[in-house]
Design a protein around this motif. Structure first.
Motif, PDB file in Angstrom:
ATOM      1  N   LEU A 241       0.831  -1.198   0.000  1.00  7.66           N
ATOM      2  CA  LEU A 241       0.000   0.000   0.000  1.00  7.66           C
ATOM      3  C   LEU A 241       0.868   1.251   0.000  1.00  7.66           C
ATOM      4  N   ILE A 242       1.891   1.231   0.839  1.00  3.46           N
ATOM      5  CA  ILE A 242       2.941   2.255   0.832  1.00  3.46           C
ATOM      6  C   ILE A 242       4.263   1.513   0.849  1.00  3.46           C
ATOM      7  N   PRO A 243       5.355   2.122   0.373  1.00  4.94           N
ATOM      8  CA  PRO A 243       6.635   1.412   0.369  1.00  4.94           C
ATOM      9  C   PRO A 243       7.042   0.961   1.770  1.00  4.94           C
ATOM     10  N   TYR A 244       7.551  -0.252   1.855  1.00  7.14           N
ATOM     11  CA  TYR A 244       8.059  -0.748   3.130  1.00  7.14           C
ATOM     12  C   TYR A 244       9.339   0.002   3.479  1.00  7.14           C
ATOM     13  N   SER A 245       9.438   0.507   4.722  1.00  8.55           N
ATOM     14  CA  SER A 245      10.611   1.255   5.168  1.00  8.55           C
ATOM     15  C   SER A 245      11.445   0.421   6.125  1.00  8.55           C
ATOM     16  N   THR A 246      12.767   0.514   5.985  1.00  6.31           N
ATOM     17  CA  THR A 246      13.662  -0.220   6.873  1.00  6.31           C
ATOM     18  C   THR A 246      13.570   0.298   8.304  1.00  6.31           C
ATOM     19  N   ASP A 247      12.991   1.485   8.514  1.00  6.93           N
ATOM     20  CA  ASP A 247      12.817   2.030   9.868  1.00  6.93           C
ATOM     21  C   ASP A 247      11.630   1.407  10.599  1.00  6.93           C
ATOM     22  N   SER A 248      10.811   0.651   9.888  1.00  6.11           N
ATOM     23  CA  SER A 248       9.589   0.106  10.487  1.00  6.11           C
ATOM     24  C   SER A 248       9.790  -1.273  11.096  1.00  6.11           C
TER      25      SER A 248
END
Length: 435
Positions: A229-236
Motif C-alpha cells: 500500500l505504501i513502500p516498506y521502510s527499513t525504519d519500520s
C-alpha cells in the motif's frame, strides 16, 4: 593544543579498530545460518499493508477425486478467455493410466484455441518432489504459442505429450495448462487407460464424483496481483506478507458445476501470485520464507527492475538443499535473497498441490538482522571459550595425575631392585655353607 592531540589520539584509535571491526563483521554467521533464522522468525514483527487483491482470468482446479480409482472425466466446465487448468491426481487403479486435457467446441463452426503453454511433471510417488518440480517448470518455462483447431461439435486433445505419459499405480501426476479461448468451450481433465483414444473415450461422458475434500471447481482468478500500500521502510522493523490464510488473503470462491455446489479453493492452489514489493530506507533488506501450515516444497521467482539493465530474474527453491520444509514446524525458515533498500521488486509464487498453507514472506532490514547475528556469534565465541577452558582444565588434571603416579612407580622399581640384590646375596651365602 591538548585538544588537538586528543583528537589525533582518538582518530588513531578508530583507525586501529577498523581492521578489527572488519574482521569481526567477516566472522559473523551468515544470513542463512540456521541459528540466525531461528531467532529472526521469533522476533516481533508486523504485517505489511497490501492493496486489495486483483484477480484475473479463470482457474479450473481438478484435485478431486485426488485418488482416482475409476475412469472418466475428473472435472470440466464451459469457459472462455484466459483459462488455466491445474490438475493433481493419483492413479489409484491397479493398472497404468494416463491423464489428459480435452477441449469441446459446442458451436456449429470450428474454433481455434491458443495454447499458451503447458507443463507437467514426471509421475511419482514423491508428492512434494512433484510439487517443487512442477513449480520450477512453470517459472522456468518459455511460453510458446500453439493453435489447436477444434472442429464443430467435436473434441480435441490439449497437449499431445500428456496423451503419451503413462501414470503407474499409486503415482501422482500433476500439470498446468494455459489456454486462451475466443468463445465459450468446455475444457476438462480426464483419466483413462493408456491405449484408449481420448476423443472416442470422452464421448462416453463418464463423470467421476468428487471425494470428501471436494477440492475442485471453476474460479475467477487464475492470477492474483498484490502490491504494498505504501513502500516498506527499513525504519519500520521486521515486516511480513501473509499468503493463503483464508482471512487476510482470502481463498477463491467458485462453483463445482459437476457437483452443482459452491466450491472453495482452500489454499489457492494453482493461483499465480504476483506481489509487488516497494521498499525505502537505508542498508540491505533480507527476504525469508516461512511456511506456517505444515510441510512445503516449491519455488519462488524474484524479478528486480533496473531502468538501465532491464529485468533481472532468479528462481529460488523452497527449500534449497532439503526435500521439503515445515513438517510439524511453523517456525521453519528458508533464506530467499538480499537486496538494497529502495529497490522495487516482484515476488511470484504458485502454491503447489502437495503444499500446506498459509505461508509468509519475512522482510528483515539489516539494522534488525545485524544484532541477531552478533548475538549468535557472541554466544558461539563464549561457548568456544568454555569448551577450550574445559579442555585445558582436563589437560592440567591429567598432567597432575601423571606427576603423582610417577614417583610411586619409581619407588616400586627401586624396591624391586633392592629385593633382587638381597636375594642374590643370600644365595651366595648358602653356597658357601655347603662348601
Amino acid at each position: 593544543m591538548k585538544f588537538k592531540k586528543l583528537c589525533t589520539y582518538i582518530a588513531g584509535l578508530l583507525t586501529a579498530c577498523l581492521p578489527l571491526a572488519s574482521a569481526l563483521a567477516a566472522d559473523l554467521p551468515a544470513v542463512d545460518d540456521p541459528e540466525v533464522m531461528d531467532r529472526v522468525v521469533a522476533q516481533r514483527m508486523l504485517p505489511i499493508s497490501m492493496t486489495a487483491p486483483v484477480d484475473t482470468g479463470t482457474l479450473l482446479l481438478s484435485d478431486s477425486p485426488e485418488y482416482a480409482d475409476g475412469d472418466g472425466i475428473l472435472y470440466g466446465d464451459m469457459v472462455s478467455g484466459d483459462v488455466r487448468l491445474y490438475f493433481y491426481h493419483v492413479n489409484q487403479h491397479p493398472y497404468n493410466r494416463k491423464i489428459v486435457a480435452m477441449l469441446y467446441n459446442p458451436h456449429p463452426y470450428p474454433l481455434e484455441a491458443v495454447l499458451q503453454g503447458y507443463q507437467y511433471t514426471r509421475p511419482s510417488t514423491d508428492y512434494y518432489q512433484v510439487g517443487k518440480e512442477l513449480s520450477t517448470m512453470y517459472y522456468e518455462g518459455n511460453m510458446t504459442v500453439n493453435k489447436i483447431t477444434v472442429p464443430a461439435h467435436n473434441y480435441a486433445v490439449v497437449g499431445q505429450r500428456l496423451n503419451e505419459t503413462v501414470v503407474r499405480p499409486d503415482q501422482l501426476f500433476s500439470g498446468i495448462v494455459n489456454v486462451s479461448l475466443p468463445e465459450p468451450m468446455i475444457l476438462s481433465s480426464m483419466i483413462l487407460p493408456p491405449q484408449e483414444d481420448p476423443v472416442a473415450f470422452i464421448r462416453k461422458q463418464q463423470y467421476l464424483a468428487s471425494d470428501s475434500v471436494q477440492l475442485r471447481g471453476t474460479f475467477h482468478g487464475k492470477d492474483r496481483y498484490l502490491s504494498t500500500l505504501i513502500p516498506y521502510s527499513t525504519d519500520s522493523g521486521i515486516g511480513y506478507i501473509l499468503l493463503a490464510d483464508g482471512v487476510w488473503d482470502r481463498f477463491l470462491q467458485g462453483r463445482d458445476v459437476m457437483d452443482n455446489r459452491a466450491s472453495e479453493d482452500t489454499g489457492n492452489y494453482g493461483v499465480d501470485y504476483t506481489i509487488h514489493l516497494r521498499t525505502t530506507g537505508n542498508g540491505d533488506v533480507h527476504l525469508y520464507f516461512n511456511p506456517q501450515g505444515g510441510e512445503y516444497a516449491g519455488v519462488t521467482e524474484l524479478i528486480y527492475s533496473d531502468p538501465q539493465r532491464g529485468e533481472d530474474k532468479k528462481i529460488v527453491e523452497l527449500p534449497r538443499h532439503r526435500h521439503s520444509m515445515g513438517l510439524n514446524d511453523p517456525y521453519a525458515m528458508e533464506y530467499v535473497d538480499t537486496f538494497p533498500a529502495g529497490t522495487d521488486m516482484t515476488i511470484r509464487i504458485m502454491p503447489p498441490g502437495a503444499a500446506n498453507l498459509p505461508v509468509r514472506f519475512l522482510v528483515v532490514p539489516d539494522n534488525k538482522l545485524q544484532p541477531i547475528r552478533e548475538a549468535v556469534q557472541a554466544e558461539r565465541t563464549a561457548k568456544e571459550k568454555r569448551t577450550a577452558a574445559a579442555a585445558e582444565a582436563a589437560k592440567r588434571k591429567a598432567a597432575y595425575k601423571d606427576t603423582t603416579i610417577q614417583p610411586e612407580a619409581e619407588l616400586q622399581s627401586d624396591n624391586q631392585g633392592e629385593f633382587t640384590s638381597l636375594k642374590d646375596r643370600l644365595a651366595k651365602l648358602q653356597q658357601k655353607d655347603k662348601k
